[in-house]
Scaffold this motif. Structure first.
Motif, PDB file in Angstrom:
ATOM      1  N   ASP A 191     -27.952   8.144  30.314  1.00  0.00           N
ATOM      2  CA  ASP A 191     -27.596   9.250  29.745  1.00  0.00           C
ATOM      3  C   ASP A 191     -27.532  10.552  30.979  1.00  0.00           C
ATOM      4  O   ASP A 191     -28.427  10.904  31.361  1.00  0.00           O
ATOM      5  CB  ASP A 191     -28.562   9.710  28.619  1.00  0.00           C
TER       6      ASP A 191
ATOM      7  N   GLU B  61     -19.408   1.653  26.521  1.00  0.00           N
ATOM      8  CA  GLU B  61     -19.064   0.625  25.599  1.00  0.00           C
ATOM      9  C   GLU B  61     -18.069   0.839  24.563  1.00  0.00           C
ATOM     10  O   GLU B  61     -17.379   0.095  23.926  1.00  0.00           O
ATOM     11  CB  GLU B  61     -20.028   0.455  24.403  1.00  0.00           C
TER      12      GLU B  61
ATOM     13  N   ASN C 199     -24.273   9.503  18.346  1.00  0.00           N
ATOM     14  CA  ASN C 199     -24.144   8.601  17.172  1.00  0.00           C
ATOM     15  C   ASN C 199     -23.258   9.443  16.231  1.00  0.00           C
ATOM     16  O   ASN C 199     -23.551  10.797  16.024  1.00  0.00           O
ATOM     17  CB  ASN C 199     -25.413   8.539  16.349  1.00  0.00           C
TER      18      ASN C 199
HETATM   19  P1  AMP Z   1     -25.567   8.003  23.104  1.00  0.00           P
HETATM   20  O1  AMP Z   1     -25.776   9.262  22.556  1.00  0.00           O
HETATM   21  O2  AMP Z   1     -24.478   8.175  24.242  1.00  0.00           O
HETATM   22  O3  AMP Z   1     -26.644   7.239  23.421  1.00  0.00           O
HETATM   23  O4  AMP Z   1     -24.933   6.953  21.905  1.00  0.00           O
HETATM   24  C1  AMP Z   1     -25.608   6.871  20.675  1.00  0.00           C
HETATM   25  C2  AMP Z   1     -24.871   5.989  19.664  1.00  0.00           C
HETATM   26  O5  AMP Z   1     -23.797   6.422  19.219  1.00  0.00           O
HETATM   27  C3  AMP Z   1     -24.346   4.489  20.565  1.00  0.00           C
HETATM   28  O6  AMP Z   1     -24.702   3.509  19.569  1.00  0.00           O
HETATM   29  C4  AMP Z   1     -23.070   4.763  20.861  1.00  0.00           C
HETATM   30  O7  AMP Z   1     -22.366   3.455  21.079  1.00  0.00           O
HETATM   31  C5  AMP Z   1     -22.496   5.347  19.869  1.00  0.00           C
HETATM   32  N1  AMP Z   1     -21.320   6.170  20.310  1.00  0.00           N
HETATM   33  C6  AMP Z   1     -21.607   7.052  21.281  1.00  0.00           C
HETATM   34  N2  AMP Z   1     -20.137   7.812  21.640  1.00  0.00           N
HETATM   35  C7  AMP Z   1     -19.315   7.274  20.577  1.00  0.00           C
HETATM   36  C8  AMP Z   1     -18.172   7.461  20.402  1.00  0.00           C
HETATM   37  N3  AMP Z   1     -17.276   8.391  20.933  1.00  0.00           N
HETATM   38  N4  AMP Z   1     -17.592   6.848  19.045  1.00  0.00           N
HETATM   39  C9  AMP Z   1     -18.219   6.128  18.383  1.00  0.00           C
HETATM   40  N5  AMP Z   1     -19.554   5.674  18.890  1.00  0.00           N
HETATM   41  C10 AMP Z   1     -20.247   6.389  19.831  1.00  0.00           C
END
Ligand code: AMP
Ligand code: MG
Length: 393
Positions: free
Chosen positions: A250, A179, A292
């Motif tokens: 993940d 995303e 997050n």
């Molecule tokens: P995740 O740990 O990959 O499940 O991501 C958890 C949340 O953090 C999701 O809403 C992601 O879209 C957001 N997120 C993950 N990586 C980033 C990033 N590098 N920058 C901003 N938001 C992020």
């Protein structure tokens, strides 16, 4: 699941100071840690120095002295001053060997070639003795000293130009997520701007680590595996963002396992940042931080910063903690320990709105975290709470 204190203890005990040494110019040594003692090759100060603008006296029993000369800072002269005589002198100038005290000019009235002092002066008054700070051959700064601006200036005042320091780690930041797009492009439905890479980069630079390389991978096992393999072999520390939770997309945990990274812990009983992973492969250190942003930054300050300091020789490092009165009330949900985004001022600490792990909007105005232990269920206004100051000012 382990507790916050257990996780901190595991990071502390698993990270050894690097065995690698760098030799760097002292002017670039801010926030490095000395590998060896610095032994002074000179006395500091190198000569008897005047601590005042005034007059250097060869003391006698009278308040009037004959003015016989002048010594400015930097003058390579050593005039003879007889009993009852004085020379005009300025701060930092060498005090003639034959003078035994300096009186500040505010205490003196001048009449042509004579001065009269307004009070008795003791031998050695206002003279900085040679070697007062450190003598030639003495240890000026000990091994393992963190090089602050004062330490850098002190070493430089002794003529040091290069220092041996613990090598700073080369750090990879790997962001994961389909995303994520780079700010500057227009957002399509379902996309967000990637912000953890700049956040972690700024946090790293803020605490003195600037050997950083950025990587990005989509939520795809094969690519995650091959990129992680490459970056673990090319860097001392790897910070992965996202992909470490339990979702179907993940892949970070699976890839780390396949690469034989030893898991030192995964999941901490804390909010935010429960799915934090910490592991090692040989001497390489790997953190997989929750994606997050609020959680990733909290985990950076509590765990990554600790590992970085230990790795680069700053054994004395601990987070800056203090107790303060809470200006806010707070009720905890669940039994995990919590790090609350907060704003600390001298009159107390305010717990900010927007504590969700995804949120940065109030974190962006905060300067501290309030730590709420597993045992504590609520905070009342004026309760004393534990505050962790963030290294941001
Ligand atoms: P995740 O740990 O990959 O499940 O991501 C958890 C949340 O953090 C999701 O809403 C992601 O879209 C957001 N997120 C993950 N990586 C980033 C990033 N590098 N920058 C901003 N938001 C992020
Ligand atoms: Mg993700």
């Amino acid at each position: 699941m382990i507790s916050v204190n257990q996780a901190i203890a595991i990071v502390e005990s698993s990270v050894e100071p690097t065995s690698q040494t760098e030799y760097i110019d002292i002017s670039k040594a801010h926030r490095y840690v000395l590998r060896n003692d610095i032994v002074s090759e000179i006395n500091m100060p190198p000569f008897r120095q005047s601590a005042m603008d005034g007059y250097a006296l060869c003391l006698h029993d009278d308040f009037t002295y004959k003015l016989v000369g002048e010594v400015k800072a930097g003058d390579p002269i050593n005039p003879i001053v007889k009993k009852g005589e004085c020379v005009r002198i300025f701060t930092g100038a060498p005090v003639p060997d034959t003078a035994n005290a300096v009186i500040m000019q505010e205490r003196v009235s001048v009449d042509e070639d004579c001065i009269t002092i307004d009070r008795a002066v003791k031998s050695n008054d206002n003279i900085r003795p040679a070697g007062e700070q450190v003598k030639k051959g003495q240890t000026a700064l000990k091994k393992d000293t963190l090089l602050t601006p004062a330490a850098i200036a002190f070493a430089t005042s002794l003529g040091v130009t290069e220092v041996a320091v613990y090598k700073k780690p080369s750090i990879a930041i790997l962001v994961t997520g389909n995303e994520l797009i780079k700010a500057g492009k227009s957002l399509q439905y379902g996309q967000i701007y990637e912000s953890n890479a700049v956040m972690l980069t700024s946090a790293l630079i803020g605490v003195g680590f600037n050997k950083i390389t950025n990587y990005k991978v989509a939520d795809n096992y094969k690519d995650t595996l091959s990129l992680l393999k490459e970056i673990i072999s090319n860097h001392d520390m790897v910070l992965v963002s996202g992909g470490i939770s339990v979702g179907d997309y993940d892949f970070v945990g699976k890839a780390l396992g396949a690469l034989s990274v030893t898991e030192l812990f995964y999941k901490v009983k804390q909010k935010p940042g429960k799915p934090l992973f910490f592991g090692k492969k040989e001497n390489k250190i790997i953190f997989a931080l929750p994606g997050n942003p609020g959680a990733a930054l909290t985990c950076f300050y509590i765990y990554v910063q600790l590992a970085l300091q230990k790795l680069s020789g700053n054994a004395a490092y601990t987070a800056t903690k203090l107790k303060a009165k809470s200006k806010s009330a707070f009720t905890k949900k669940g039994d995990r320990a919590q790090f609350l985004k907060a704003s600390y001022q001298l009159d107390g600490v305010e717990i900010l709105d927007g504590q969700s792990s995804s949120m940065l909007h109030t974190f962006a105005t905060g300067n501290a975290l309030v730590y709420v232990s597993e045992e504590c269920n609520s905070i009342k206004i004026n309760d004393e709470v534990e505050v962790i100051l963030l290294p941001i000012s």
